[in-house]
Design a protein around this motif. Sequence first.
Motif, PDB file in Angstrom:
ATOM      1  N   THR A   1     -20.120  -5.459 -16.070  1.00 17.44           N
ATOM      2  CA  THR A   1     -18.693  -5.416 -16.366  1.00 17.44           C
ATOM      3  C   THR A   1     -17.902  -4.992 -15.139  1.00 17.44           C
ATOM      4  OG1 THR A   1     -19.179  -4.814 -18.653  1.00 17.44           O
ATOM      5  CG2 THR A   1     -16.937  -4.407 -17.864  1.00 17.44           C
ATOM      6  N   GLN A   2     -16.866  -5.760 -14.819  1.00 20.64           N
ATOM      7  CA  GLN A   2     -16.042  -5.453 -13.660  1.00 20.64           C
ATOM      8  C   GLN A   2     -14.977  -4.421 -14.027  1.00 20.64           C
ATOM      9  OE1 GLN A   2     -16.810  -6.528 -10.784  1.00 20.64           O
ATOM     10  NE2 GLN A   2     -18.152  -8.247 -11.220  1.00 20.64           N
ATOM     11  N   GLU A   3     -14.694  -3.510 -13.113  1.00 19.41           N
ATOM     12  CA  GLU A   3     -13.654  -2.516 -13.334  1.00 19.41           C
ATOM     13  C   GLU A   3     -12.293  -3.209 -13.328  1.00 19.41           C
ATOM     14  OE1 GLU A   3     -11.953   1.367 -10.962  1.00 19.41           O
ATOM     15  OE2 GLU A   3     -14.109   0.890 -10.872  1.00 19.41           O
ATOM     16  N   PRO A   4     -11.401  -2.845 -14.245  1.00 18.07           N
ATOM     17  CA  PRO A   4     -10.079  -3.497 -14.302  1.00 18.07           C
ATOM     18  C   PRO A   4      -9.313  -3.301 -12.990  1.00 18.07           C
ATOM     19  CG  PRO A   4     -10.488  -2.202 -16.282  1.00 18.07           C
ATOM     20  CD  PRO A   4     -11.580  -1.855 -15.316  1.00 18.07           C
ATOM     21  N   LEU A   5      -8.444  -4.237 -12.700  1.00 18.93           N
ATOM     22  CA  LEU A   5      -7.606  -4.140 -11.514  1.00 18.93           C
ATOM     23  C   LEU A   5      -6.605  -2.999 -11.671  1.00 18.93           C
ATOM     24  CD1 LEU A   5      -6.815  -7.926 -10.986  1.00 18.93           C
ATOM     25  CD2 LEU A   5      -8.476  -6.563  -9.709  1.00 18.93           C
ATOM     26  N   SER A   6      -6.351  -2.309 -10.569  1.00 20.78           N
ATOM     27  CA  SER A   6      -5.365  -1.229 -10.583  1.00 20.78           C
ATOM     28  C   SER A   6      -3.958  -1.810 -10.651  1.00 20.78           C
ATOM     29  CB  SER A   6      -5.510  -0.366  -9.337  1.00 20.78           C
ATOM     30  OG  SER A   6      -5.120  -1.107  -8.179  1.00 20.78           O
ATOM     31  N   ARG A   7      -2.988  -0.942 -10.886  1.00 19.68           N
ATOM     32  CA  ARG A   7      -1.597  -1.392 -10.939  1.00 19.68           C
ATOM     33  C   ARG A   7      -1.173  -2.004  -9.607  1.00 19.68           C
ATOM     34  NH1 ARG A   7       2.678   2.701 -13.449  1.00 19.68           N
ATOM     35  NH2 ARG A   7       1.200   2.342 -15.149  1.00 19.68           N
ATOM     36  N   ASP A   8      -1.599  -1.375  -8.509  1.00 21.97           N
ATOM     37  CA  ASP A   8      -1.241  -1.915  -7.188  1.00 21.97           C
ATOM     38  C   ASP A   8      -1.897  -3.269  -6.959  1.00 21.97           C
ATOM     39  OD1 ASP A   8      -0.064  -1.531  -4.413  1.00 21.97           O
ATOM     40  OD2 ASP A   8      -2.180  -1.871  -3.927  1.00 21.97           O
ATOM     41  N   GLU A   9      -3.142  -3.421  -7.379  1.00 24.81           N
ATOM     42  CA  GLU A   9      -3.828  -4.707  -7.217  1.00 24.81           C
ATOM     43  C   GLU A   9      -3.164  -5.783  -8.068  1.00 24.81           C
ATOM     44  OE1 GLU A   9      -8.450  -3.746  -6.243  1.00 24.81           O
ATOM     45  OE2 GLU A   9      -7.692  -3.004  -8.166  1.00 24.81           O
ATOM     46  N   LEU A  10      -2.742  -5.434  -9.264  1.00 21.32           N
ATOM     47  CA  LEU A  10      -2.063  -6.410 -10.115  1.00 21.32           C
ATOM     48  C   LEU A  10      -0.771  -6.892  -9.467  1.00 21.32           C
ATOM     49  CD1 LEU A  10      -2.616  -4.792 -13.627  1.00 21.32           C
ATOM     50  CD2 LEU A  10      -3.602  -6.946 -12.797  1.00 21.32           C
ATOM     51  N   ARG A  11      -0.037  -5.978  -8.826  1.00 19.58           N
ATOM     52  CA  ARG A  11       1.170  -6.380  -8.103  1.00 19.58           C
ATOM     53  C   ARG A  11       0.826  -7.222  -6.885  1.00 19.58           C
ATOM     54  NH1 ARG A  11       2.975  -0.891  -8.928  1.00 19.58           N
ATOM     55  NH2 ARG A  11       2.291  -0.430  -6.801  1.00 19.58           N
TER      56      ARG A  11
ATOM     57  N   ARG B   1     -14.290 -10.550  -9.500  1.00 19.75           N
ATOM     58  CA  ARG B   1     -15.501 -11.000  -8.801  1.00 19.75           C
ATOM     59  C   ARG B   1     -15.264 -11.021  -7.291  1.00 19.75           C
ATOM     60  NH1 ARG B   1     -16.175 -14.346 -13.392  1.00 19.75           N
ATOM     61  NH2 ARG B   1     -15.053 -16.074 -12.439  1.00 19.75           N
ATOM     62  N   LEU B   2     -14.076 -11.457  -6.886  1.00 19.47           N
ATOM     63  CA  LEU B   2     -13.758 -11.469  -5.460  1.00 19.47           C
ATOM     64  C   LEU B   2     -13.767 -10.050  -4.900  1.00 19.47           C
ATOM     65  CD1 LEU B   2     -12.868 -13.221  -3.026  1.00 19.47           C
ATOM     66  CD2 LEU B   2     -10.503 -12.739  -3.692  1.00 19.47           C
ATOM     67  N   ARG B   3     -13.215  -9.121  -5.639  1.00 23.48           N
ATOM     68  CA  ARG B   3     -13.179  -7.724  -5.198  1.00 23.48           C
ATOM     69  C   ARG B   3     -14.583  -7.151  -5.053  1.00 23.48           C
ATOM     70  NH1 ARG B   3     -10.384  -3.493  -9.144  1.00 23.48           N
ATOM     71  NH2 ARG B   3     -12.177  -4.184 -10.384  1.00 23.48           N
ATOM     72  N   ALA B   4     -15.523  -7.617  -5.851  1.00 22.13           N
ATOM     73  CA  ALA B   4     -16.894  -7.110  -5.802  1.00 22.13           C
ATOM     74  C   ALA B   4     -17.737  -7.800  -4.732  1.00 22.13           C
ATOM     75  CB  ALA B   4     -17.559  -7.288  -7.169  1.00 22.13           C
ATOM     76  N   ALA B   5     -17.179  -8.814  -4.080  1.00 20.10           N
ATOM     77  CA  ALA B   5     -17.948  -9.637  -3.149  1.00 20.10           C
ATOM     78  C   ALA B   5     -17.807  -9.166  -1.712  1.00 20.10           C
ATOM     79  CB  ALA B   5     -17.503 -11.095  -3.259  1.00 20.10           C
ATOM     80  N   SER B   6     -18.757  -9.594  -0.883  1.00 20.32           N
ATOM     81  CA  SER B   6     -18.719  -9.307   0.557  1.00 20.32           C
ATOM     82  C   SER B   6     -18.827 -10.610   1.327  1.00 20.32           C
ATOM     83  CB  SER B   6     -19.860  -8.366   0.946  1.00 20.32           C
ATOM     84  OG  SER B   6     -21.117  -8.907   0.586  1.00 20.32           O
ATOM     85  N   VAL B   7     -18.052 -10.710   2.416  1.00 19.25           N
ATOM     86  CA  VAL B   7     -17.987 -11.931   3.220  1.00 19.25           C
ATOM     87  C   VAL B   7     -18.149 -11.578   4.690  1.00 19.25           C
ATOM     88  CG1 VAL B   7     -16.561 -13.893   3.924  1.00 19.25           C
ATOM     89  CG2 VAL B   7     -16.457 -13.062   1.569  1.00 19.25           C
TER      90      VAL B   7
END
Length: 239
Positions: free
Chosen positions: A2-12, A31-37
Motif C-alpha cells: 500500500t502506497q502512503e497517501p500524497l501530502s497536501r503539498d504534493e497534491l498541490r 508509484r512514481l514517488r516510490a521509484a528510483s531513476v
Amino acid sequence: MTQEPLSRDELRRYGRALLVPEWAEGAAQERLRAASVLVVGAGGLGSPVVQYLSGAGVGRLGIADSDTVSVSNLHRQTLYTTADVGHPKAQVAAARAQQVNPHVQVEPLPALDPTNAATLGRFDLTLDCTDNFEARYLINDTCVQLGRRWVWGAAGGSEGMVSVFGPDCTLRSVFPTPDGAESCETIGVLGPLLGVIASLMSAEALKLLGGVGQPLEGQLLTYDLMSGRFRRIGLRTER
C-alpha cells in the motif's frame, strides 16, 4: 504494498498531472514517488530529463556525469547558465533538481564506466542520455544482465530517436556495433531537437514507472526536425 497517501503539498504540486484520468487512476503518482531513476549523462538530453522527472515527482534521482559545464553547452543544455561554466554538471544538475522539487532525493554520481556499472542495479529504471557510444553499450549490456528495461534516446544534426529496450529487444538488436555512427561533436545538433527527444524519453519513463499507457517496447520512434515528421518502426526481438 500500500502506497502512503500524497501530502497536501504534493497534491498541490502535482495537481495538473492528477487531472489526467490515466495518471490519476491506479495511484500512478504514488508509484512514481516510490521509484528510483538513474539519468546517465547530464548534457543536452539529460538536462530536460532531470527537470521533467524531478518536477514530476520521482522519489529518488541519480545523475551520473563527470563533465564540467562549458560555454559551448549553453545553447542546448537547459539546466545550466553562464555562471555554471567550469562547475561539475552532476553537482549543478542535482542542486537544480532539488530546487525544482524538495520532495525528490537527488544523488550526483560519477560518469558510468566498467568499474561502477553495477550502480544501475540500485535504480528501478535507467535513462541513457549519453553521447558516448562506449557508455551506451555498457548501459545496454548491464541492463541485459540485470534483466531490466531502460529508456534510450539519441539525437544529432536534425534527427533523433527514442526507444524502450529490455532483455528481449536490446540496443545491439538494432545497432549491433557503433560503426558509422557520429556524435554531436562531429555533426552538430540543434537545441530544440534535444528538447523533443528528452521530452519523449521522460514520457516513456513516466509510463513505465507509473504503470500507464503503452511504452515504446519493441519500437523505435524517430523524429525529423526539418520536416516535423515522426515515424514508428517495429523492432525484432532476440527471443
